[in-house]
Design a protein around this motif. Structure first.
Motif, short mmCIF file in Angstrom:
data_model
loop_
_atom_site.label_atom_id
_atom_site.label_comp_id
_atom_site.label_asym_id
_atom_site.label_seq_id
_atom_site.Cartn_x
_atom_site.Cartn_y
_atom_site.Cartn_z
N VAL A 21 -2.46 7.35 5.95
CA VAL A 21 -3.12 6.04 5.94
C VAL A 21 -2.44 5.03 5.01
O VAL A 21 -2.43 3.83 5.30
N LEU A 22 -1.83 5.51 3.92
CA LEU A 22 -1.01 4.63 3.07
C LEU A 22 0.38 5.25 2.95
O LEU A 22 0.52 6.40 2.54
N GLN A 23 1.39 4.48 3.33
CA GLN A 23 2.75 5.02 3.42
C GLN A 23 3.70 4.29 2.47
O GLN A 23 3.97 3.10 2.66
N ASP A 24 4.14 5.00 1.45
CA ASP A 24 5.14 4.47 0.50
C ASP A 24 4.80 3.06 0.03
O ASP A 24 5.63 2.14 0.11
N ILE A 25 3.59 2.91 -0.46
CA ILE A 25 3.15 1.57 -0.87
C ILE A 25 3.70 1.22 -2.26
O ILE A 25 3.48 1.94 -3.23
#
Ligand SMILES: Nc1ncnc2c1ncn2[C@@H]1O[C@H](COP(=O)(O)OP(=O)(O)O)[C@@H](O)[C@H]1O
Ligand SMILES: [Mg+2]
Length: 247
Positions: A21-25
């Protein structure tokens, strides 16, 4: 201009089961900055907000607030929650407490203020959001716009270092949206650090230092509002803007 970072996310990854759901933020919010987060439904905007005050855990990466890694648990976590206020789409006021009590409650329970000190501060804040004359009422007696302004006063009562807004005007009737945005604009002018998930493009243009565009769990663009709105780089952002600006 280089600003002192207040919120820093580095290489943050989060999963819900299989869903990445969160990718390399990577995201930095400087002190006093206003960052507007936009993007299609399901792109991870709410999850991003919720990780910043650790309502959600992350699988990898680091999140720092004012130079300190987010605490895992206990008192330090409670302190963090007080330092990063959150305002939701649903106002989440206590129905059986008056407006004044709603704003004072956490000051007494978390900040350990005496009731009279808390109430004095609550009245100042209610005055600031234009609701001092509603202090004795119950939430159900107020309009949606007024309830959301109470929720903002309640968040401010904790003297947060930053405020997160997750679609604060999405549940409001159109004629009430502006009174809430105006309070937020004033907070921005007063130097509050804010992360604001919203589809109100007028607010993004007038109040944001930066616009962050998310799609599929990634930050696709992170630029000034002028640059983003006049010249979006990605197809995703062009497509999104054409849809929301059309209606
Ligand atoms: N608690 C949860 N458990 C499983 N999946 C979730 C949960 N919360 C959100 N999701 C999923 O994560 C994705 C991102 O959700 P969200 O952060 O709410 O997006 P947005 O706020 O941009 O609409 C969506 O696909 C959503 O269905
Ligand atoms: Mg959301």
């Amino acid at each position: 201009m280089a600003v002192d970072p207040l919120i820093e996310l580095r290489d943050v990854n989060k999963y819900y089961g299989e869903l990445h759901v969160l990718q390399d933020i990577d995201l930095t919010v400087g002190k006093g900055e206003v960052v507007v987060v936009i993007g299609p439904s399901g792109s991870g905007k709410s999850t991003l907000c919720r990780t910043i005050n650790r309502l959600e855990t992350i699988e990898s990466g680091t999140i720092r607030l004012d130079g300190q890694p987010l605490p895992e648990e206990g008192k330090a976590l409670a302190r963090l929650r007080a330092e990063v206020g959150m305002v939701f789409q649903s106002f989440n006021l206590f129905a059986h407490k008056t407006v004044l009590q709603n704003v004072s409650l956490a000051q007494i329970k978390v900040r350990r203020r005496k009731r009279e000190d808390a109430d004095r501060r609550s009245r100042e804040l209610l005055d600031r959001v234009g609701l001092l004359n509603q202090a004795a009422k119950y939430p159900a007696q107020l309009s949606g716009g007024q309830q959301q302004r109470v929720a903002i006063a309640r968040a401010l009562a904790m003297e947060p270092k930053a405020l997160l807004f997750d679609e604060p005007t999405s549940a409001l009737d159109p004629e009430m949206i502006n009174e809430v945005l105006e309070v937020m604009r004033q907070l921005a002018r007063d130097g509050m650090t804010m992360v604001v998930v919203t589809h109100e493009m007028g607010f993004a243009r007038s109040a944001a230092n930066r616009v962050v565009f998310m799609a599929d769990g990634r930050i696709v663009e992170d630029r000034s509002p002028e640059e983003f709105f006049t010249n979006p780089r990605s197809e995703r952002a062009k497509d999104f803007l054409s849809k929301i600006l059309k209606h």
